[in-house]
Structures are given as structure tokens and as C-alpha cells.
Scaffold this motif. Sequence first.
Motif, PDB file in Angstrom:
ATOM      1  N   VAL A  49      -6.813  -6.058  -2.709  1.00 29.53           N
ATOM      2  CA  VAL A  49      -5.806  -6.503  -3.696  1.00 29.53           C
ATOM      3  C   VAL A  49      -6.082  -7.963  -4.075  1.00 29.53           C
ATOM      4  O   VAL A  49      -6.178  -8.309  -5.263  1.00 29.53           O
ATOM      5  CB  VAL A  49      -4.372  -6.368  -3.112  1.00 29.53           C
ATOM      6  CG1 VAL A  49      -3.331  -6.796  -4.136  1.00 29.53           C
ATOM      7  CG2 VAL A  49      -4.113  -4.960  -2.601  1.00 29.53           C
ATOM      8  N   HIS A  50      -6.224  -8.801  -3.069  1.00 25.42           N
ATOM      9  CA  HIS A  50      -6.404 -10.235  -3.332  1.00 25.42           C
ATOM     10  C   HIS A  50      -7.796 -10.583  -3.833  1.00 25.42           C
ATOM     11  O   HIS A  50      -7.964 -11.564  -4.564  1.00 25.42           O
ATOM     12  CB  HIS A  50      -6.049 -11.040  -2.077  1.00 25.42           C
ATOM     13  CG  HIS A  50      -4.571 -11.065  -1.826  1.00 25.42           C
ATOM     14  ND1 HIS A  50      -3.933 -10.102  -1.091  1.00 25.42           N
ATOM     15  CD2 HIS A  50      -3.604 -11.909  -2.276  1.00 25.42           C
ATOM     16  CE1 HIS A  50      -2.632 -10.343  -1.069  1.00 25.42           C
ATOM     17  NE2 HIS A  50      -2.411 -11.443  -1.777  1.00 25.42           N
ATOM     18  N   CYS A  59      -3.004  -0.587   6.198  1.00 26.27           N
ATOM     19  CA  CYS A  59      -3.602  -1.728   5.505  1.00 26.27           C
ATOM     20  C   CYS A  59      -5.108  -1.519   5.589  1.00 26.27           C
ATOM     21  O   CYS A  59      -5.669  -1.586   6.688  1.00 26.27           O
ATOM     22  CB  CYS A  59      -3.196  -3.038   6.174  1.00 26.27           C
ATOM     23  SG  CYS A  59      -4.196  -4.449   5.643  1.00 26.27           S
ATOM     24  N   PRO A  60      -5.778  -1.267   4.458  1.00 25.07           N
ATOM     25  CA  PRO A  60      -7.220  -1.020   4.501  1.00 25.07           C
ATOM     26  C   PRO A  60      -8.001  -2.127   5.215  1.00 25.07           C
ATOM     27  O   PRO A  60      -8.966  -1.842   5.925  1.00 25.07           O
ATOM     28  CB  PRO A  60      -7.618  -0.922   3.028  1.00 25.07           C
ATOM     29  CG  PRO A  60      -6.367  -0.506   2.328  1.00 25.07           C
ATOM     30  CD  PRO A  60      -5.230  -1.120   3.107  1.00 25.07           C
ATOM     31  N   MET A  61      -7.551  -3.377   5.076  1.00 23.36           N
ATOM     32  CA  MET A  61      -8.276  -4.456   5.763  1.00 23.36           C
ATOM     33  C   MET A  61      -8.189  -4.295   7.284  1.00 23.36           C
ATOM     34  O   MET A  61      -9.176  -4.533   7.987  1.00 23.36           O
ATOM     35  CB  MET A  61      -7.722  -5.828   5.364  1.00 23.36           C
ATOM     36  CG  MET A  61      -8.346  -6.942   6.182  1.00 23.36           C
ATOM     37  SD  MET A  61      -8.257  -8.544   5.459  1.00 23.36           S
ATOM     38  CE  MET A  61      -6.544  -8.854   5.362  1.00 23.36           C
ATOM     39  N   MET A  98       1.689  -0.616   0.273  1.00 22.11           N
ATOM     40  CA  MET A  98       3.000  -1.274   0.255  1.00 22.11           C
ATOM     41  C   MET A  98       3.941  -0.564  -0.711  1.00 22.11           C
ATOM     42  O   MET A  98       5.158  -0.664  -0.585  1.00 22.11           O
ATOM     43  CB  MET A  98       2.841  -2.737  -0.161  1.00 22.11           C
ATOM     44  CG  MET A  98       2.317  -3.615   0.941  1.00 22.11           C
ATOM     45  SD  MET A  98       3.630  -3.930   2.153  1.00 22.11           S
ATOM     46  CE  MET A  98       2.779  -5.067   3.241  1.00 22.11           C
ATOM     47  N   CYS A 123      -9.251  -8.151   1.725  1.00 22.55           N
ATOM     48  CA  CYS A 123      -8.158  -7.388   1.109  1.00 22.55           C
ATOM     49  C   CYS A 123      -8.557  -7.072  -0.327  1.00 22.55           C
ATOM     50  O   CYS A 123      -8.782  -7.988  -1.117  1.00 22.55           O
ATOM     51  CB  CYS A 123      -6.877  -8.223   1.129  1.00 22.55           C
ATOM     52  SG  CYS A 123      -5.620  -7.567   0.016  1.00 22.55           S
ATOM     53  N   VAL A 146       3.748  -2.003   6.159  1.00 22.70           N
ATOM     54  CA  VAL A 146       2.585  -1.175   6.528  1.00 22.70           C
ATOM     55  C   VAL A 146       2.460  -1.128   8.052  1.00 22.70           C
ATOM     56  O   VAL A 146       3.103  -1.899   8.770  1.00 22.70           O
ATOM     57  CB  VAL A 146       1.279  -1.672   5.852  1.00 22.70           C
ATOM     58  CG1 VAL A 146       1.341  -1.458   4.341  1.00 22.70           C
ATOM     59  CG2 VAL A 146       1.003  -3.133   6.174  1.00 22.70           C
ATOM     60  N   ASN A 169      -3.082  -8.654  10.526  1.00 16.28           N
ATOM     61  CA  ASN A 169      -3.497  -7.452   9.778  1.00 16.28           C
ATOM     62  C   ASN A 169      -4.638  -6.756  10.529  1.00 16.28           C
ATOM     63  O   ASN A 169      -5.773  -6.675  10.060  1.00 16.28           O
ATOM     64  CB  ASN A 169      -3.981  -7.814   8.358  1.00 16.28           C
ATOM     65  CG  ASN A 169      -2.922  -8.490   7.521  1.00 16.28           C
ATOM     66  OD1 ASN A 169      -2.152  -9.292   8.022  1.00 16.28           O
ATOM     67  ND2 ASN A 169      -2.892  -8.176   6.231  1.00 16.28           N
ATOM     68  N   TYR A 203       6.268  -7.473  -0.256  1.00 17.79           N
ATOM     69  CA  TYR A 203       5.544  -6.687  -1.268  1.00 17.79           C
ATOM     70  C   TYR A 203       6.211  -5.353  -1.596  1.00 17.79           C
ATOM     71  O   TYR A 203       5.708  -4.597  -2.429  1.00 17.79           O
ATOM     72  CB  TYR A 203       4.119  -6.390  -0.785  1.00 17.79           C
ATOM     73  CG  TYR A 203       3.189  -7.575  -0.665  1.00 17.79           C
ATOM     74  CD1 TYR A 203       3.440  -8.773  -1.322  1.00 17.79           C
ATOM     75  CD2 TYR A 203       2.032  -7.492   0.108  1.00 17.79           C
ATOM     76  CE1 TYR A 203       2.575  -9.846  -1.192  1.00 17.79           C
ATOM     77  CE2 TYR A 203       1.156  -8.565   0.235  1.00 17.79           C
ATOM     78  CZ  TYR A 203       1.434  -9.740  -0.418  1.00 17.79           C
ATOM     79  OH  TYR A 203       0.575 -10.799  -0.295  1.00 17.79           O
ATOM     80  N   GLU A 249      -5.755 -14.919   1.274  1.00 17.47           N
ATOM     81  CA  GLU A 249      -6.662 -13.761   1.256  1.00 17.47           C
ATOM     82  C   GLU A 249      -7.491 -13.726  -0.025  1.00 17.47           C
ATOM     83  O   GLU A 249      -8.354 -12.858  -0.188  1.00 17.47           O
ATOM     84  CB  GLU A 249      -5.865 -12.458   1.373  1.00 17.47           C
ATOM     85  CG  GLU A 249      -5.307 -12.224   2.759  1.00 17.47           C
ATOM     86  CD  GLU A 249      -4.412 -10.995   2.840  1.00 17.47           C
ATOM     87  OE1 GLU A 249      -4.433 -10.170   1.917  1.00 17.47           O
ATOM     88  OE2 GLU A 249      -3.686 -10.866   3.835  1.00 17.47           O
ATOM     89  N   PHE A 283       0.479  -2.012  10.545  1.00 15.44           N
ATOM     90  CA  PHE A 283       0.245  -3.103  11.499  1.00 15.44           C
ATOM     91  C   PHE A 283       1.518  -3.936  11.705  1.00 15.44           C
ATOM     92  O   PHE A 283       1.729  -4.512  12.770  1.00 15.44           O
ATOM     93  CB  PHE A 283      -0.956  -3.975  11.094  1.00 15.44           C
ATOM     94  CG  PHE A 283      -0.683  -4.974   9.996  1.00 15.44           C
ATOM     95  CD1 PHE A 283      -0.057  -6.186  10.259  1.00 15.44           C
ATOM     96  CD2 PHE A 283      -1.072  -4.723   8.691  1.00 15.44           C
ATOM     97  CE1 PHE A 283       0.191  -7.107   9.249  1.00 15.44           C
ATOM     98  CE2 PHE A 283      -0.836  -5.630   7.674  1.00 15.44           C
ATOM     99  CZ  PHE A 283      -0.188  -6.828   7.960  1.00 15.44           C
TER     100      PHE A 283
HETATM  101 FE1  SF4 Z   1      -3.442  -5.057   3.494  1.00 12.69          FE
HETATM  102 FE2  SF4 Z   1      -4.044  -6.352   1.242  1.00 12.69          FE
HETATM  103 FE3  SF4 Z   1      -2.099  -4.527   1.249  1.00 12.69          FE
HETATM  104 FE4  SF4 Z   1      -1.784  -6.901   2.486  1.00 12.69          FE
HETATM  105  S1  SF4 Z   1      -2.039  -6.535   0.284  1.00 12.69           S
HETATM  106  S2  SF4 Z   1      -1.228  -4.889   3.280  1.00 12.69           S
HETATM  107  S3  SF4 Z   1      -3.863  -7.220   3.269  1.00 12.69           S
HETATM  108  S4  SF4 Z   1      -4.287  -4.162   1.618  1.00 12.69           S
END
Ligand code: SF4
Length: 299
Positions: A170-171, A83-85, A259, A168, A58, A111, A23, A196, A60
Motif C-alpha cells: 500500500v505504502h 498483513c501481507p508484509m 483492513m 507494504c 488485521v 507487523n 485504517y 513505510e 498481527f
Molecule cells: Fe500491512 Fe500495509 Fe495493510 Fe498496514 S497497510 S496492514 S502494513 S498491508
Amino acid sequence: MNIKEKIEGLKKEKDAVILVHNYQIPEVQEVADFLGDSLDLSRKAQKTDARIIVFAGVRFMAETAKILSPKKKVLLTRKSAGCPMAEMITPSELKYIKKKYPNAKVVSYVNTTAEIKAESYICCTSANAAKVVKSIDVKRIIFVPDRNLANWVSRFTDKEVIPYNGFCYVHERFKKEDVIRAKEKYPDAAVIVHPECKKEVVDLADEVLSTNGMVYFAKKTDKRVIVVGTEEGLIARLKRENPEKRFYSLGPPRMCRDMKKTRVEDVLHSLEEEIYQVTIQEDIMERARVALERMLSVS
Ligand code: SF4
Ligand code: 13P
């Protein structure tokens, strides 16, 4: 000397390797020694002989590299790239759930923080989640933190999967209407999505794949048009590597803010100053390593 040459020189001088997630922006992808998904990059981190691992991704992911290669110096290119998740579940919440289901085993998506991994029986990534869940010898599984990946793996097992309610952002923005519209507009296309994504999106997609799974699919398929339901950084890679095929985002392109924090200058800065070093408490690291190594041994 341009920035890429400086990075090359420093990498040799300091015996460093650069791991980059799919990403990242194209300029960062271009300086990668290894470009890949979470599973692939964790394997690379475990096997490398380099003294320093620079991680453009990120937190993690860099933590996973450190846990698997504890003697190495692991650097995250941007301190605030999280990573917010991964932040959605706390160790005390997980301990509470474990007490509630004493006979269940915990599968944690990579994650997650190192503390959550330390409380888990095994980890998984989007590439091996079904395999990991099938490998477990109990009837009940606590799956954290992604509710959508939990739903996806539950299709491959008759075990009871108890999901956590993380996601997530984003997804989850991809909608079922996006798939319907894409199929109308490009009737010969393959629609591929990341696990996701929400259940209703996954249900309508042709393939559900990790980011590396998408890279392999795009190379081998006879389809000329591919609609992609994941973060736009991966789509840039697919276009670059398959110039004879056409790729479209499923609906508007979606971006992961964290990312996108790393610029190529940050990779250079990270190598020059040897920052931002990942450190994890020893006992947490050891327990988290058991869960990660268990995952690597089944996948
Ligand atoms: Fe976390 Fe979603 Fe970003 Fe992947 S795309 S790093 S799961 S926030
Ligand atoms: P992959 O392991 O499929 O690259 O996914 C990582 C991720 O953060 C997806 O949002």
C-alpha cells in the motif's frame, strides 16, 4: 434496534471492549471504544479490564493484544484479515539471519507473526522505532521485515542496521512524483507520510509519522491544507476530526485490502458468536511477550 445499539448492548452484556485501527472504514471506526495506531492499541489491550477484546484490524494486531493480555478472549472480526508484509518473513529465514550475525540483536516491527516476535529481542511500531533502536546496547541490529522502516530508523542511530527486504504494497505505491506534484499544487500544504513509504518519498516529505502521529499533527498544526501519504481510512478520520482543514491523499487514494474486510456487521457477528478467537502456542506467546514488553517499557 439498529446495529450500533445491538453492538452497545452486547458489549455491556459480555464485558467486551472494541479496539479499532485507524485504517478501518468509517462505520467501524464509529463503534470503537478505542481508535488508534498499533502502539496505542497495544497499550490499550495491555491495560483493559474487559473480559473480551474485539479487534477490528488485521491479525498481527489481534495477536499482539492476545500476547499482552493472555487471559482475555481476543477476537479478530474477520478471520482472513492479515498483513501481507507480516507474512514476508518466516521463522527459519530469521533464524538463518541470526546465525549469520551472531552479535546482532533483532528488532521486529509489530507487523510480524507471533513466531517472528518470539525470535526477536525487541519489537517496535512506526511510532517508537527510533526510540527502540536507540535503546539497544549493541552495534548491529537486524531489522525485520520492513526495508523502508529500517531505512527510516537508520537515520537516528550510528548503529549498523541490517534490513530485511519486506515492504507494504500500500505504502510503496506512493511515488516521489506524487510529492513533487502535491507541493506544486498546494504550495502552503504540509506533506505528511508514513515511514513505510519509500526512501525517495520520505526524503521529500515535511513530516514522517505513525497514523496517530498524523492525528496529533493535524490537530496542532497551523497549516490549513495537509497532504497525506498513508492508507485512506486515516484520511477519513482526519477529515471528520478537523472539519476546518482540508486533507488530500498523496496521489490516488491507497487502500489496504485486508483492513477493508471488516464491516460493522462483522463486529456484531464477532460479538454475538465470540469469533474469531485468537490462539497462540503458549511457549511462543511467552517469548513474544518478552519482546513486546521490552518495547512498551522503552516507549
Ligand atoms: Fe500491512 Fe500495509 Fe495493510 Fe498496514 S497497510 S496492514 S502494513 S498491508
Ligand atoms: P500505525 O501503527 O502507524 O498505525 O501503522 C500500522 C500499519 O499497518 C501501517 O501500514
